[in-house]
Design an enzyme around this catalytic site. Structure first.
Site, PDB file in Angstrom:
ATOM      1  N   CYS A 129      -3.307  -1.456   4.257  1.00  0.00           N
ATOM      2  CA  CYS A 129      -2.253  -1.664   3.174  1.00  0.00           C
ATOM      3  C   CYS A 129      -2.843  -2.399   2.008  1.00  0.00           C
ATOM      4  O   CYS A 129      -2.208  -2.410   1.684  1.00  0.00           O
ATOM      5  CB  CYS A 129      -0.749  -1.803   3.431  1.00  0.00           C
ATOM      6  SG  CYS A 129      -0.785  -2.987   4.962  1.00  0.00           S
ATOM      7  N   HIS A 150       1.002  -1.583  10.140  1.00  0.00           N
ATOM      8  CA  HIS A 150       0.125  -0.238  10.909  1.00  0.00           C
ATOM      9  C   HIS A 150      -0.289  -1.157  12.371  1.00  0.00           C
ATOM     10  O   HIS A 150      -1.246  -0.379  12.631  1.00  0.00           O
ATOM     11  CB  HIS A 150      -1.482  -0.815   9.824  1.00  0.00           C
ATOM     12  CG  HIS A 150      -1.060   0.136   8.352  1.00  0.00           C
ATOM     13  ND1 HIS A 150      -1.031  -0.586   7.376  1.00  0.00           N
ATOM     14  CD2 HIS A 150      -1.340   1.021   8.163  1.00  0.00           C
ATOM     15  CE1 HIS A 150      -0.881   0.405   6.305  1.00  0.00           C
ATOM     16  NE2 HIS A 150      -0.786   1.064   6.967  1.00  0.00           N
ATOM     17  N   HIS A 152       1.463  12.866   2.066  1.00  0.00           N
ATOM     18  CA  HIS A 152       1.304  12.866   0.105  1.00  0.00           C
ATOM     19  C   HIS A 152       1.735  14.037  -0.648  1.00  0.00           C
ATOM     20  O   HIS A 152       2.587  13.471  -1.471  1.00  0.00           O
ATOM     21  CB  HIS A 152      -0.508  12.630   0.340  1.00  0.00           C
ATOM     22  CG  HIS A 152      -1.114  11.741   1.155  1.00  0.00           C
ATOM     23  ND1 HIS A 152      -1.864  11.487   2.107  1.00  0.00           N
ATOM     24  CD2 HIS A 152      -0.673  10.156   0.357  1.00  0.00           C
ATOM     25  CE1 HIS A 152      -2.143  10.595   1.458  1.00  0.00           C
ATOM     26  NE2 HIS A 152      -1.747   9.302   0.965  1.00  0.00           N
ATOM     27  N   HIS A 196      -2.593  13.887   3.730  1.00  0.00           N
ATOM     28  CA  HIS A 196      -2.081  13.991   4.340  1.00  0.00           C
ATOM     29  C   HIS A 196      -0.782  14.543   4.654  1.00  0.00           C
ATOM     30  O   HIS A 196      -0.128  14.970   3.694  1.00  0.00           O
ATOM     31  CB  HIS A 196      -1.873  12.976   5.892  1.00  0.00           C
ATOM     32  CG  HIS A 196      -1.316  11.618   5.313  1.00  0.00           C
ATOM     33  ND1 HIS A 196       0.124  11.756   4.678  1.00  0.00           N
ATOM     34  CD2 HIS A 196      -1.901  10.443   5.534  1.00  0.00           C
ATOM     35  CE1 HIS A 196       0.085  10.342   4.740  1.00  0.00           C
ATOM     36  NE2 HIS A 196      -1.164   9.994   4.537  1.00  0.00           N
ATOM     37  N   CYS A 254      -0.777  -6.848  11.346  1.00  0.00           N
ATOM     38  CA  CYS A 254      -0.199  -5.642  10.138  1.00  0.00           C
ATOM     39  C   CYS A 254       1.250  -5.487  10.667  1.00  0.00           C
ATOM     40  O   CYS A 254       1.271  -4.680  11.692  1.00  0.00           O
ATOM     41  CB  CYS A 254      -1.300  -5.221   9.478  1.00  0.00           C
ATOM     42  SG  CYS A 254       0.174  -4.266   8.004  1.00  0.00           S
ATOM     43  N   CYS A 312      -4.706  -7.014   5.336  1.00  0.00           N
ATOM     44  CA  CYS A 312      -4.288  -5.917   5.751  1.00  0.00           C
ATOM     45  C   CYS A 312      -4.952  -4.580   5.042  1.00  0.00           C
ATOM     46  O   CYS A 312      -5.118  -4.602   3.965  1.00  0.00           O
ATOM     47  CB  CYS A 312      -3.452  -5.792   6.322  1.00  0.00           C
ATOM     48  SG  CYS A 312      -3.240  -3.508   7.070  1.00  0.00           S
ATOM     49  N   LYS A 332      -3.966   8.377  11.984  1.00  0.00           N
ATOM     50  CA  LYS A 332      -4.881   9.912  12.323  1.00  0.00           C
ATOM     51  C   LYS A 332      -6.103   9.159  13.513  1.00  0.00           C
ATOM     52  O   LYS A 332      -6.192  10.159  13.841  1.00  0.00           O
ATOM     53  CB  LYS A 332      -6.103   9.164  10.992  1.00  0.00           C
ATOM     54  CG  LYS A 332      -7.398  10.025  10.736  1.00  0.00           C
ATOM     55  CD  LYS A 332      -7.782  10.005   9.804  1.00  0.00           C
ATOM     56  CE  LYS A 332      -9.576   9.967   9.775  1.00  0.00           C
ATOM     57  NZ  LYS A 332     -10.269   9.376   8.781  1.00  0.00           N
ATOM     58  N   LYS A 373       5.027   8.137  13.666  1.00  0.00           N
ATOM     59  CA  LYS A 373       4.346   7.877  12.688  1.00  0.00           C
ATOM     60  C   LYS A 373       3.389   8.598  12.549  1.00  0.00           C
ATOM     61  O   LYS A 373       2.437   8.318  12.969  1.00  0.00           O
ATOM     62  CB  LYS A 373       4.137   6.210  11.852  1.00  0.00           C
ATOM     63  CG  LYS A 373       3.926   5.657  10.838  1.00  0.00           C
ATOM     64  CD  LYS A 373       4.562   3.809  10.351  1.00  0.00           C
ATOM     65  CE  LYS A 373       3.654   3.490   9.501  1.00  0.00           C
ATOM     66  NZ  LYS A 373       2.412   4.072   8.648  1.00  0.00           N
TER      67      LYS A 373
HETATM   68  O1  ME8 Z   1      -0.173   3.263  -0.767  1.00  0.00           O
HETATM   69  N1  ME8 Z   1       5.875  10.384   4.752  1.00  0.00           N
HETATM   70  O2  ME8 Z   1      -1.664   4.700  -1.200  1.00  0.00           O
HETATM   71  P1  ME8 Z   1      -1.449   5.641   0.382  1.00  0.00           P
HETATM   72  C1  ME8 Z   1       5.648   9.987   3.263  1.00  0.00           C
HETATM   73  N2  ME8 Z   1      -2.306   3.189  -2.874  1.00  0.00           N
HETATM   74  N3  ME8 Z   1       4.859   9.299   2.390  1.00  0.00           N
HETATM   75  C2  ME8 Z   1       3.964   8.780   2.861  1.00  0.00           C
HETATM   76  C3  ME8 Z   1       3.571   8.712   4.489  1.00  0.00           C
HETATM   77  C4  ME8 Z   1       4.209   8.916   5.298  1.00  0.00           C
HETATM   78  N4  ME8 Z   1       4.061   9.307   6.591  1.00  0.00           N
HETATM   79  N5  ME8 Z   1       3.115   7.950   4.270  1.00  0.00           N
HETATM   80  C5  ME8 Z   1       2.623   7.463   3.062  1.00  0.00           C
HETATM   81  C6  ME8 Z   1      -1.183   3.614  -0.880  1.00  0.00           C
HETATM   82  N6  ME8 Z   1       3.568   8.222   2.722  1.00  0.00           N
HETATM   83  C7  ME8 Z   1      -1.620   3.549  -2.201  1.00  0.00           C
HETATM   84  C8  ME8 Z   1      -0.487   2.835  -3.612  1.00  0.00           C
HETATM   85  S1  ME8 Z   1       0.332   3.423  -6.722  1.00  0.00           S
HETATM   86  C9  ME8 Z   1       0.198   1.989  -7.803  1.00  0.00           C
HETATM   87  C10 ME8 Z   1      -1.029   2.346  -5.467  1.00  0.00           C
HETATM   88  C11 ME8 Z   1       3.240   7.853   1.028  1.00  0.00           C
HETATM   89  O3  ME8 Z   1      -2.314   6.138   0.031  1.00  0.00           O
HETATM   90  C12 ME8 Z   1       2.863   6.220   0.403  1.00  0.00           C
HETATM   91  O4  ME8 Z   1       4.121   5.996   1.044  1.00  0.00           O
HETATM   92  O5  ME8 Z   1      -1.164   4.918   1.495  1.00  0.00           O
HETATM   93  C13 ME8 Z   1       2.468   6.247  -0.445  1.00  0.00           C
HETATM   94  O6  ME8 Z   1       4.698   5.843  -1.573  1.00  0.00           O
HETATM   95  C14 ME8 Z   1       1.745   7.240  -0.856  1.00  0.00           C
HETATM   96  O7  ME8 Z   1       2.373   8.319   0.355  1.00  0.00           O
HETATM   97  C15 ME8 Z   1       0.532   7.267  -1.435  1.00  0.00           C
HETATM   98  O8  ME8 Z   1       0.248   6.405   0.059  1.00  0.00           O
END
Ligand code: ME8
Length: 490
Positions: free
Chosen positions: A133, A150, A25, A22, A147, A130, A299, A296
């Site tokens: 996360c 979430h 990311h 998304h 959570c 949760c 999905k 936020k």
């Molecule tokens: O947390 N705006 O994965 P993830 C900006 N696998 N950044 C965002 C966001 C948003 N709306 N939503 C998510 C995980 N992120 C773990 C990490 S690291 C060893 C393991 C950011 O797919 C989120 O803060 O949920 C994180 O830094 C990254 O996207 C991946 O989130």
């Protein structure tokens, strides 16, 4: 061979490939890429790591829902994340997947090390979990058993588990945060973690038995390693732990992460590394969240934006430009397609216009001879300020200052009425504009690499480095009229 003090190691979080990538990311990768490219511009030998976090219950359940085996599922999904990097023009040196064998071995080796240190014991975990996360919660930290991030019901868990004696590292982590002022940036985020640590640090459950989709615990194969313990280790395996590459790049200069996973990257990761006798990363850099109309991305609520689609319509540079300019780094920001359109058109009006005016004027004038550039224009570039902003990761502020200089270039053409000039005067004005465009384009490289490279190519600039941002380095040049750089969108 570049010395260790010129090495710079930057990582993003590794994403859960439980569904397609998304905009959040994309945002994180764009910010990390901007920093990585800036460091390269400064002459650092950069290693930039990103990837996918592929184990855990969340993935196992998503695979089941898709009627695929977890391996099949992550193989397909991780391709989408890899593709996102390509589409956004991300310059990562490696894309790590936690299902890679090499990573599994390093994760097991670190757990063994922590175990040998006497920091692992067997017990029973009873608490709340949760899945979104992949995090354990205490009843007191939840809101009506939901959570806090979430807002979904937490699952009750009771199972045999190995525990990591994280509590042992409480004082060490507090001292580390207090002593190393750059460990958590922006600085105001330090208080958040120190406050949470006031409640005391509990031991952490680091293995699960009902979950099969994970790396086996090396000393008891009935257990799999807790997904966060596994995932954080990617920062070591991604640079080939215990090899020369690792020696060169560790400790990481920056772990760039979103605000929701700061605890994991400072307290959990810091304790794990301390126990394993490995240095802590220099900086955990926190960015804010991208929201949609103040809410936020979600999905379930249909608030999801596909970054690939945006790139198809506007191009990677326009998306990068919009995100990096309009979102104050470190704070939350709102996405709107209107905003993106505006910035896309702004690029055309400011940078695109400057390029096409220069090309039009230069075509008529013939060869532009090397001369001394006009101080009245080149004196307007605030280079030191731009460098300072970038070094402080104030990406939006740096970009504003560079674009201000592009505005000055357009103003110069207008005020000097360059189209009316002749002979030496015309040559000096055109040389000044072309040389200024060259310098601006080098500085824009971290933000809009594609357009920057195209312009520099047209200006026959071969080296994209900070040393080349001195004025007067452009040689005599014939500039052709080429294609329009940016297309406006209505
Ligand atoms: O947390 N705006 O994965 P993830 C900006 N696998 N950044 C965002 C966001 C948003 N709306 N939503 C998510 C995980 N992120 C773990 C990490 S690291 C060893 C393991 C950011 O797919 C989120 O803060 O949920 C994180 O830094 C990254 O996207 C991946 O989130």
């Amino acid at each position: 061979m570049i010395s260790k003090d010129k090495a710079f190691y930057i990582t993003t979080a590794i994403d859960y490939p439980s569904s397609a990538p998304h905009l959040g990311h994309a945002y994180e990768k764009i910010c990390a890429d901007c920093i990585a490219r800036w460091k390269r511009l400064q002459g650092y030998d950069v290693f930039f790591l990103t990837g996918t976090d592929e184990h855990g219950l969340k993935i196992q359940r998503a695979a089941k829902k898709a009627k695929k085996s977890p391996q099949e599922f992550v193989d397909e999904m991780s391709k989408k994340f890899k593709n996102l990097c390509k589409v956004l023009n991300i310059s990562n040196d490696r894309f790590i997947r936690t299902t890679e064998k090499v990573h599994g071995k390093v994760a097991q080796a670190i757990l063994e090390k922590v175990n040998k240190k006497g920091d692992i014991y067997k017990g029973e975990y009873e608490g709340l979990y949760c899945i979104d996360c992949e995090t354990f919660y205490l009843e007191k930290d939840s809101l009506n058993l939901e959570c806090p991030t979430h807002k979904k019901p937490l699952e009750k868990v009771r199972e045999e588990s190995y525990f990591f004696k994280m509590s042992k590292y409480e004082k060490q982590i507090i001292e580390h945060i207090k002593k190393n002022k750059n460990f958590i940036l922006p600085k105001h985020k330090q208080a958040e973690i120190l406050n949470r640590l006031k409640d005391g640090l509990k031991d952490l459950s680091v293995s699960r038995t009902p979950l099969k989709w994970g790396i086996p615990v090396p000393f008891n194969k009935k257990h799999t390693i807790y997904v966060w313990f596994d995932a954080l280790i990617n920062y070591l395996s991604g640079i080939d732990y215990k090899t020369k590459t690792f020696e060169k790049y560790w400790p990481a200069d920056i772990h760039l992460i979103g605000k929701d996973i700061l605890w994991h990257h400072t307290v959990i990761w810091g304790s794990m590394l301390s126990s394993a006798g490995i240095k802590l990363p220099k900086t955990v850099l926190v960015h804010g969240f991208i929201n949609l109309k103040g809410e936020k991305l979600s999905k379930a609520a249909g608030r999801i934006i596909n970054p690939i689609k945006l790139v198809e319509t506007y191009g990677a540079d326009a998306l990068r430009y919009y995100i990096l300019k309009d979102i104050v780094f470190g704070e939350d920001g709102d996405f709107s397609e209107e905003g993106l359109k505006e910035r896309n058109n702004e690029l055309a009006d400011k940078l695109g216009n400057l390029v096409s005016r220069l090309e039009g004027l230069a075509k008529k004038a013939g060869e532009i001879k090397k001369t001394t550039p006009d101080k009245r224009l080149i004196g307007k570039l605030k280079l030191k300020e731009i460098e300072k902003k970038l070094d402080n990761y104030e990406l939006d502020k740096a970009l504003h200052l560079i674009i201000e200089f592009v505005d000055e270039c357009n103003k110069y053409i207008q005020e000097k009425k360059v189209w009316q000039l002749k002979g030496k005067e015309l040559n000096k004005a055109l040389y000044t504009i072309a040389d200024s465009l060259r310098v601006a384009s080098i500085l824009l490289h971290p933000f809009i690499p594609e357009a920057s490279e195209e312009i520099l190519n047209r200006l026959k600039e071969k080296k994209i480095s900070l040393e080349r941002t001195k004025f007067g380095l452009l040689g005599s040049i014939k500039i052709k009229k080429s294609d329009v750089l940016f297309k406006k969108v209505k």
